[in-house]
Design a protein around this motif. Structure first.
Motif: not given
Length: 312
Positions: A256-262, A281-290
């Motif tokens: 967990p990091g910020g408002e989502g995951l790090a 940092l990314f929204d768990p429902l959006d893997h595009a940043p990953v």
């Protein structure tokens, strides 16, 4: 679910027969029984000797990779001899057969590696022999301590501790979660994740069933941990984008990091002399940043790193 006539067994859990794998299956059974009010003897444990447990004198990457931990369980699951396969998530291949699905991930335990034989990486004696068969551990160690020499170490926890006691190496690494599940938390010194990045999926028990087995999926949903699932799906998305294999020296930390995951990830050359890393940092429902992180790491990968990853 088990449909054997007149059977008191509700569900059959397949597992490797190593002490740690059995401990993980027992935890899974306990959680299922607690969630559904079942008696312990209504959940059957079905042990199998995995190919990866049969050959211990060669690195896993040389004899078939992570599939050696799963192929017997896959066969039994596909043939209907078991309803569920219980895995150490970090030992499961990134690309799985479409006829199976991860129906549950149990709450993540300690994700750290424990160093056995020294209190810290800095405290490892100069020129020490380090026993490990994991490319991530070997390359990350050599990146921090190029004076050390790595030798191949395979086997279950007891086997590796015995090899250490016999003087085959000065230090080794074990997963802190595995030691905890075996009641051996006092063994070794856990390494802080900001200094030593763990493996993707480390500390997680993954539970697989047939994708078309709706009754079993429904039963397992009761023990699925949402937070752990979010981390694992992101970590596996990174590995898939990297095109990593059991040969690939990659370390991943997702929490967990910020408002989502790090997520923080590092790629190494096998000899540890080259390293690239990044974080997102990314929204768990959006893997595009990953996936973008994976692409960036590959774009910056040096000649010693790039051949060990197949991603675009």
């Amino acid at each position: 679910m088990n449909n054997t006539p007149n059977s008191d067994i509700r569900i059959r859990l397949g597992t490797r027969n190593s002490p740690l794998a059995m401990a993980q299956a027992i935890e899974t059974r306990q959680r299922l029984c607690a969630a559904h009010g079942w008696a312990e003897d209504e959940v059957e444990l079905v042990p199998v000797l995995a190919s990866g447990d049969k050959v211990l004198d060669r690195p896993l990457a040389e004899i078939g990779g992570k599939a050696l931990w799963t192929k017997e369980l896959d066969q039994w699951l596909g043939d209907g001899l078991i309803d569920v396969a219980v895995h150490s998530a970090k030992d499961v291949e990134t690309i799985r057969p479409p006829e199976f699905c991860f129906a549950a991930f149990l709450p993540r335990a300690d994700r750290r590696d424990a160093l056995v034989g020294a209190a810290s990486i800095a405290d490892i004696p100069q020129g020490a022999v380090v026993g490990t068969s994991a490319p991530r551990r070997a390359s990350q160690l050599l990146n921090l301590r190029p004076d050390c020499r790595v030798v191949m170490f395979r086997g279950n926890v007891a086997t590796r501790l015995a090899k250490l006691e016999a003087g085959e190496a000065d230090v080794t690494f074990l997963a802190a979660a595995g030691l905890e599940r075996l009641g051996q938390s006092e063994v070794g010194s856990p390494l802080a994740v900001d200094e030593w990045i763990p493996a993707a999926a480390q500390g997680v028990i993954a539970i697989e069933c047939r994708a078309d087995d709706e009754a079993t999926k429904a039963a397992l949903a009761a023990i699925d941990d949402h937070g752990t699932r979010c981390e694992l799906e992101a970590e596996r998305a990174l590995l898939a984008q990297l095109g990593g294999t059991c040969h690939s020296p990659v370390a991943v930390l997702c929490q967990p990091g910020g408002e989502g995951l790090a997520m923080r990830a590092a790629l190494f050359s096998p000899d540890g002399s080259e390293r690239v890393e990044g974080e997102v940092l990314f929204d768990p429902l959006d893997h595009a940043p990953v996936r973008a992180l994976a692409a960036d790491l590959l774009a910056r990968a040096t000649p010693g790193i790039r051949p060990h990853f197949g991603g675009a």
